[in-house]
Design a protein around this motif. Structure first.
Motif, PDB file in Angstrom:
ATOM      1  N   CYS A  49       0.664  -1.168   0.072  1.00 40.30           N
ATOM      2  CA  CYS A  49       0.209  -0.369   0.385  1.00 40.30           C
ATOM      3  C   CYS A  49       0.709   0.964  -0.093  1.00 40.30           C
ATOM      4  O   CYS A  49       1.356   1.765   1.193  1.00 40.30           O
TER       5      CYS A  49
ATOM      6  N   GLU B 126      -1.627   3.082  10.672  1.00 38.97           N
ATOM      7  CA  GLU B 126      -1.731   2.928   9.547  1.00 38.97           C
ATOM      8  C   GLU B 126      -2.832   1.356   8.923  1.00 38.97           C
ATOM      9  O   GLU B 126      -3.499   1.319   8.003  1.00 38.97           O
ATOM     10  N   ILE B 127      -2.177   0.548  10.046  1.00 41.38           N
ATOM     11  CA  ILE B 127      -3.243  -0.281  10.635  1.00 41.38           C
ATOM     12  C   ILE B 127      -3.831  -0.534  11.831  1.00 41.38           C
ATOM     13  O   ILE B 127      -3.955  -0.014  12.722  1.00 41.38           O
TER      14      ILE B 127
ATOM     15  N   THR C 180       2.222  -2.097   4.649  1.00 38.54           N
ATOM     16  CA  THR C 180       1.217  -0.661   4.068  1.00 38.54           C
ATOM     17  C   THR C 180       2.391   0.082   4.561  1.00 38.54           C
ATOM     18  O   THR C 180       3.679   0.552   5.299  1.00 38.54           O
ATOM     19  N   CYS C 181       3.051   1.321   3.394  1.00 42.62           N
ATOM     20  CA  CYS C 181       4.366   2.248   3.550  1.00 42.62           C
ATOM     21  C   CYS C 181       3.663   3.928   3.075  1.00 42.62           C
ATOM     22  O   CYS C 181       4.344   4.054   2.281  1.00 42.62           O
ATOM     23  N   THR C 182       2.305   3.971   3.729  1.00 44.12           N
ATOM     24  CA  THR C 182       1.478   5.316   3.300  1.00 44.12           C
ATOM     25  C   THR C 182       2.399   6.647   4.255  1.00 44.12           C
ATOM     26  O   THR C 182       2.428   8.135   3.324  1.00 44.12           O
TER      27      THR C 182
ATOM     28  N   VAL D 278      -4.989   3.036   6.754  1.00 34.10           N
ATOM     29  CA  VAL D 278      -4.900   2.588   5.419  1.00 34.10           C
ATOM     30  C   VAL D 278      -5.490   0.494   5.478  1.00 34.10           C
ATOM     31  O   VAL D 278      -6.040   0.373   4.342  1.00 34.10           O
ATOM     32  N   VAL D 279      -5.156   0.191   6.217  1.00 33.06           N
ATOM     33  CA  VAL D 279      -5.936  -1.348   6.657  1.00 33.06           C
ATOM     34  C   VAL D 279      -7.023  -2.057   7.798  1.00 33.06           C
ATOM     35  O   VAL D 279      -6.700  -1.227   9.420  1.00 33.06           O
TER      36      VAL D 279
ATOM     37  N   ASN E   2       3.662  -3.363   8.491  1.00 41.62           N
ATOM     38  CA  ASN E   2       3.968  -1.719   8.661  1.00 41.62           C
ATOM     39  C   ASN E   2       5.392  -1.209   8.309  1.00 41.62           C
ATOM     40  O   ASN E   2       6.069  -1.419   8.972  1.00 41.62           O
TER      41      ASN E   2
END
Length: 595
Positions: free
Chosen positions: A383, A469-470, A438-440, A445-446, A462
Motif C-alpha cells: 500500500c 496505518e493498520i 503498508t507504507c503510506t 489504510v488497513v 507496516n
C-alpha cells in the motif's frame, strides 16, 4: 570406534605395477585350501559363477575371479585380500602365489574414548548446559540478540537505580552492564558511516555546535549512537529519547549512558513509558534545549503541549520523517510554528537513499527474521508507491513474489504500472494475498473490514513511521484471541479459527524487528548533522518561522563524502561546459526544488 594396525613387515602394493588386466588373486591350489582339506574342484564349486551382474574391477584383489585363466601376479612384495573364512580377517597373496593369513588385528581403545562418549548429562548437568547455551547467546548482544532479548529481569527501568562507572545516574535504560557489548556495536557501525566520521574529523577543531543543547527523539540504535557522539565531538550537549517503543537496542543505550549521555529508552516501553522518557529528556532543572532533532514529531508535539515557553530559546527543529514533516507543515499553515524547521525527509539524500535503498533491503530482513517466510510465489500487496513502497516492491519482485500496489497519486500509480506492478484497490485482492505491507504515512489504510476478509495465515505489517496505518485497536476485542508467538510476532485468531500474523503490533517493521543497513543511515545522519549546524549557526533573519528544505549544496556535499568508499571519481565540468549549462563548476548542480 577401533583402530586396526597391520604389521610393518607387510609392504604396500605399488599400484603403478598393477597391469591393466583383470587379476586372479587366488592360485589354483592355495595353502588355505590344503589346510581345509579342499580339492581344487571343491574350491571352484564353492565360488560363485560369473554372471552379467558381476563386475570385475581392474586391479581389484578379489578372492574370487571371474576370469578362468590365471594372470601373472603384479610385481609387489605382497597383495592384501579379504579372507572369506575369517570374520573380518584378511589374507595376503605373496609373490610366489601362496596366500598367507594376516596377523590378528589389534583393536585400540583410547583411554578416554568410552568415558567421553558415554557421558550423559544429569538433571543438574542439563540445566547447566542449557544455562551455558543461553548465556552464550545473550552475551553476544548482536542486533538480533537485542531483538530477541528475553532477559529474566522484568523490573521496569523506571524502578531501578543505576549509575555508570563515573557515578552519573542521569539516564534510564534497561541494563547499564550491557555497555561493553553496545560499544562493540557502535564501533562496527562507525566503519560503515564514513561521512559522519569524516565530518567529525574535519569539524572537531572548529566546534560548530559549541553551546548547542540538542534534545533528540529518534530510533536509538548503533547508527544513532555514532550521530550522537559526532554531535558531542562538534561541541553539542545531548539528551535523547526513543521515537519507537520497539526499536531501541538496549546494549547501545547502555553504551551511551556509560559514555555520559542522558538517554531515556529501552526496548518494549509502554505508551506511558514512551511519554515519560520524552518528558525526562526535556524537563530538567537548569538545562533547556535550544535545538530539536525529531523523528516523527512526538518530541516537538510534547514541547508544544507541555512546555511552550521553551520555544523562546529554541533556534530550530530538524525533522526526519514524513509523519513529522506533515505535522510541521500543519503547524506552519495554522501560524503556530514559532521557530524555523528543516525538512530532512524531503532532502534528496534522504528520499533517494534512506527511503528507497534502506527499505529495499530491510523489508526482507524484517519479514525473514519474524516469520521465516519464503517469498517466491507469494502474493503481496504493498500500500503506497512512494520511495519506501518502491524499495519494498523491488525487493519482493526480485525474490519471485507476485506484487500488487495500491496508490492514490496518479504519478506514483503510473510509475508502479511502468515498473511492472498491477495497480489495484485493496478490497480487490485482500482475500487472496499472503502478505499485506503498508507504507503510506497515512492513517486507516488497513481497516477491520479488510482484516476480517484476509485469508488464514496472512502476514500484516507496516513500513511507515507511525502505527496509525493498520487499525490494530479494532483487533483488541473480546471475540478475537491474541497469541504471542515470539517477540514482535502475534497471532490474532478469529472465532472460526482463522488467524493472521501481525508484526510489531503495526509499528515500523524494519527497526522494530530487525536492523537497517548502516551505510544508508550514514547518509541520513550526516544530513541531520549538517541541518543542525546550519540552523544553529544561521544569522538572524536567514530563516523565518517556516519549514525549509536542506540547500542542495549540502545535499551534494553529503553525497560527495560517501563516494570515496566506492573509489568513485567525479568528472569535472570545463569552464565552457559550466558556462553552457549556467552552473558553477563546484555546484550545486540541481535547483532547490529538485527532489
Amino acid at each position: 570406534m577401533s583402530v586396526q594396525v597391520v604389521a610393518a613387515k607387510m609392504a604396500e602394493v605399488e599400484l603403478k605395477d598393477v597391469p591393466n588386466k583383470e587379476l586372479s588373486a587366488v592360485s589354483p591350489r592355495t595353502p588355505i585350501a590344503e589346510e581345509k582339506g579342499l580339492s581344487n574342484s571343491e574350491l571352484n564349486a564353492s565360488a560363485p559363477s560369473p554372471t552379467a551382474d558381476t563386475a570385475v574391477v581392474k586391479g581389484d584383489p578379489s578372492p574370487l575371479s571371474s576370469t578362468p585363466n590365471a594372470v601373472k601376479m603384479p610385481q609387489a612384495s605382497a597383495m592384501k585380500r579379504p579372507d572369506p573364512q575369517q570374520n573380518g580377517g584378511e589374507a595376503f597373496v605373496n609373490r610366489d602365489g601362496t596366500v598367507a593369513e594376516a596377523p590378528r588385528m589389534k583393536k585400540i581403545q583410547f583411554a578416554d574414548q568410552k568415558q567421553e562418549f558415554n557421558k550423559r548429562p544429569t538433571k543438574i548437568g542439563r540445566r547447566s548446559l542449557s544455562r551455558s547455551i543461553s548465556q552464550s547467546s545473550t552475551d553476544s548482544y548482536s542486533s538480533a540478540a537485542s531483538y530477541t532479548d528475553s532477559s529474566d529481569d522484568e523490573t521496569s527501568p523506571r524502578d531501578k537505580q543505576q549509575k555508570n562507572s563515573k557515578g552519573n545516574a542521569d539516564f534510564c535504560i534497561k541494563n547499564i552492564k550491557q555497555a561493553d557489548f553496545g560499544r562493540r556495536e557502535i564501533e562496527i557501525a562507525e566503519q560503515e558511516m564514513p561521512a559522519l566520521m569524516a565530518l567529525r574529523k574535519r569539524a572537531q577543531g572548529e566546534k560548530p555546535l559549541a553551546g548547542a543543547k540538542v534534545v533528540g527523539c529518534t530510533h536509538i540504535t548503533a547508527q544513532t549512537a555514532v550521530l550522537m557522539e559526532t554531535l558531542s565531538a562538534l561541541g553539542a550537549q545531548c539528551r535523547w529519547a526513543a521515537c519507537n517503543i520497539y526499536s531501541t537496542q538496549n546494549e547501545v543505550a547502555a553504551a551511551l549512558a556509560e559514555g555520559g549521555f542522558s538517554v531515556f529508552a529501552w526496548k518494549g516501553e509502554s505508551e506511558d513509558d514512551f511519554w515519560w522518557c520524552i518528558d525526562r529528556c526535556v524537563n530538567l532543572e537548569g538545562w533547556q534545549p535550544n535545538m530539536i532533532l525529531d523523528d516523527g514529531g512526538d518530541l516537538t508535539h510534547w514541547i508544544y503541549k507541555k512546555y511552550p515557553n521553551m520555544f523562546k530559546k529554541i533556534k530550530g527543529i530538524v525533522e526526519e520523517s514524513v509523519t513529522g514533516v506533515h505535522r510541521l507543515y500543519q503547524l506552519s499553515k495554522a501560524g503556530k510554528l514559532c521557530v524555523p524547521a528543516m525538512n530532512v525527509n524531503d532532502s534528496v539524500t534522504k528520499q533517494k537513499f534512506d527511503n528507497l535503498y534502506c527499505c529495499r533491503e530491510s523489508i526482507l530482513d524484517g519479514l525473514k527474521r519474524t516469520t521465516d517466510v519464503m517469498f517466491g510465489g507469494k502474493q503481496v500487496v504493498v500500500c503506497g508507491y512512494g520511495e519506501v513502497g518502491k524499495g519494498c516492491c523491488a525487493a519482493l519482485k526480485a525474490m519471485g513474489s507476485i506484487v500488487y500496489v495500491t496508490e492514490i497519486d496518479p504519478i506514483c500509480a503510473l510509475q508502479a504500472c511502468m515498473d511492472g506492478f498491477r495497480l489495484v484497490k485493496l478490497n480487490e485482492v485482500i482475500r487472496q494475498v499472503d502478505i499485506v505491507i503498508t507504507c503510506t504515512g497515512n492513517k486507516n489504510v488497513v481497516m477491520r473490514e479488510s482484516l476480517d476478509r484476509m485469508k488464514n495465515g496472512c502476514i500484516v505489517c507496516n513500513m511507515g513511521h507511525s502505527n496509525t496505518e493498520i487499525d490494530v485497536a479494532s483487533l483488541r476485542t473480546p471475540e478475537l484471541t491474541w497469541e504471542r508467538v515470539r517477540s514482535q510476532v502475534d497471532h490474532v485468531i478469529w472465532p472460526d479459527g482463522k488467524r493472521i500474523v501481525l508484526l510489531a503490533e503495526g509499528r515500523l517493521l524494519n527497526l522494530s524487528c530487525s536492523t537497517v543497513p548502516t551505510f544508508v543511515l550514514s547518509i541520513t545522519a550526516t544530513t541531520q548533522a549538517l541541518a543542525l549546524i546550519e540552523l544553529y549557526n544561521a544569522p538572524e533573519g536567514r530563516y523565518k518561522q517556516d519549514v525549509y528544505l536542506l540547500p542542495k549544496k549540502m545535499d551534494e556535499y553529503v553525497a560527495s563524502l560517501h563516494l570515496p568508499t566506492f573509489d568513485a571519481h567525479l568528472t569535472e565540468l570545463s569552464d565552457e561546459q559550466a558556462k553552457y549549462l549556467g552552473l558553477n563548476k563546484n555546484g550545486p548542480f540541481k535547483p532547490n526544488y529538485y527532489r
